[in-house]
Motif scaffolding. Structure first.
Motif, PDB file in Angstrom:
ATOM      1  N   GLU A   1      -3.153   4.389  11.906  1.00 30.32           N
ATOM      2  CA  GLU A   1      -2.246   4.462  10.769  1.00 30.32           C
ATOM      3  C   GLU A   1      -0.854   3.929  11.096  1.00 30.32           C
ATOM      4  N   ASP A   2      -0.694   3.291  12.242  1.00 26.82           N
ATOM      5  CA  ASP A   2       0.615   2.790  12.631  1.00 26.82           C
ATOM      6  C   ASP A   2       0.909   1.400  12.051  1.00 26.82           C
TER       7      ASP A   2
ATOM      8  N   ARG B   1      -7.704   3.339   4.143  1.00 30.78           N
ATOM      9  CA  ARG B   1      -8.344   4.353   4.980  1.00 30.78           C
ATOM     10  C   ARG B   1      -9.512   3.766   5.772  1.00 30.78           C
TER      11      ARG B   1
ATOM     12  N   LYS C   1       3.618  -8.704   8.751  1.00 31.29           N
ATOM     13  CA  LYS C   1       3.969  -8.551   7.337  1.00 31.29           C
ATOM     14  C   LYS C   1       3.902  -9.948   6.724  1.00 31.29           C
TER      15      LYS C   1
ATOM     16  N   ASN D   1      -0.163  -2.276   1.812  1.00 30.36           N
ATOM     17  CA  ASN D   1      -0.142  -2.550   3.247  1.00 30.36           C
ATOM     18  C   ASN D   1      -1.271  -1.771   3.913  1.00 30.36           C
TER      19      ASN D   1
ATOM     20  N   SER E   1       2.097   0.543   8.912  1.00 31.50           N
ATOM     21  CA  SER E   1       2.625   0.999   7.622  1.00 31.50           C
ATOM     22  C   SER E   1       3.272  -0.098   6.784  1.00 31.50           C
ATOM     23  N   ILE E   2       3.620  -1.227   7.381  1.00 30.58           N
ATOM     24  CA  ILE E   2       4.207  -2.313   6.593  1.00 30.58           C
ATOM     25  C   ILE E   2       3.391  -3.599   6.674  1.00 30.58           C
TER      26      ILE E   2
ATOM     27  N   ASN F   1      -8.540   2.986  -1.357  1.00 32.70           N
ATOM     28  CA  ASN F   1      -7.468   3.968  -1.406  1.00 32.70           C
ATOM     29  C   ASN F   1      -7.707   4.952  -2.543  1.00 32.70           C
TER      30      ASN F   1
ATOM     31  N   GLY G   1      -1.188   0.564   6.014  1.00 30.88           N
ATOM     32  CA  GLY G   1      -0.951   1.995   6.113  1.00 30.88           C
ATOM     33  C   GLY G   1      -1.538   2.762   4.942  1.00 30.88           C
ATOM     34  N   GLN G   2      -1.860   2.053   3.852  1.00 31.21           N
ATOM     35  CA  GLN G   2      -2.428   2.678   2.660  1.00 31.21           C
ATOM     36  C   GLN G   2      -3.947   2.565   2.601  1.00 31.21           C
TER      37      GLN G   2
END
Length: 190
Positions: A143-144, A121, A173, A116, A146-147, A27, A118-119
């Motif tokens: 990117e879906d 790449r 999660k 998570n 996110s949690i 990241n 979503g962060q």
């Protein structure tokens, strides 16, 4: 040319000697992300036959010699745009009890670091033919997530005597302990 898989897509493998590679880019926020690839060798009851059938950086080899984990990459910096962790698979050596190999990726200490998927790449899983070193299939995580802190990226499974691969893309999660409790018969693995 490699097949770019979509979530839920399935393909015939048609090979016995393959590698499953995981890659991601650190990241840009400055925080390091430690993604860990694991393989759960699952029987017909959707359980692991024994502790040794859970392959990860702390248990690099399956007891049948079919799987080998390359080791932990705590930063995503082991490769510049390539695989950060690799699990080599020889399907000719798979223990006959094993009907599926589930590839799970978790973020180490995700909850305490508030991280998570979503962060992260450019995270992906890919199948490589070890004989030619050519990529045969790739599934890129969108990117879906996110949690989510743990993802079932894909699975190899036997159907009608042939090995197939499915791009699962199921996010949770949860941490690695969740997956261990799901696939072990009440054993606590440390």
């Amino acid at each position: 040319m490699a097949i770019n898989l979509q979530k839920g897509q399935r393909i015939d493998i048609g090979l016995a000697d393959i590698s499953v590679g995981l890659g991601w880019e650190p990241n840009e926020s400055g925080a390091s992300f430690d993604l860990d690839a694991s393989a759960f060798m699952i029987d017909a009851n959707r359980l692991i036959p024994g502790e040794q059938f859970f392959v990860f950086y702390g248990n690099a080899d399956s007891p049948d010699g079919a799987l080998h984990h390359s080791g932990d990459d705590p930063t995503g910096g082991n490769s510049d745009g390539g695989d950060d962790e690799i699990i080599k698979v020889d399907l000719t050596k798979i223990d006959p009890r094993v009907k599926e190999i589930l590839f799970v990726v978790t973020i180490h200490d995700a909850f305490s670091k508030k991280q998570n998927f979503g962060q992260v790449r450019d995270s992906y899983i890919r199948i490589v033919d070890n004989a030619t070193a050519k990529e045969i299939a790739r599934y890129e995580l969108g990117e879906d997530f996110s949690i989510e802190t743990g993802v079932e990226f894909g699975r190899l499974y036997v159907k009608d005597g042939k090995w197939k691969f499915e791009a699962s893309g199921r996010g949770y999660k949860e941490d690695l302990a969740f997956f261990l409790s799901k696939y072990f018969k009440g054993q606590i693995i440390k």
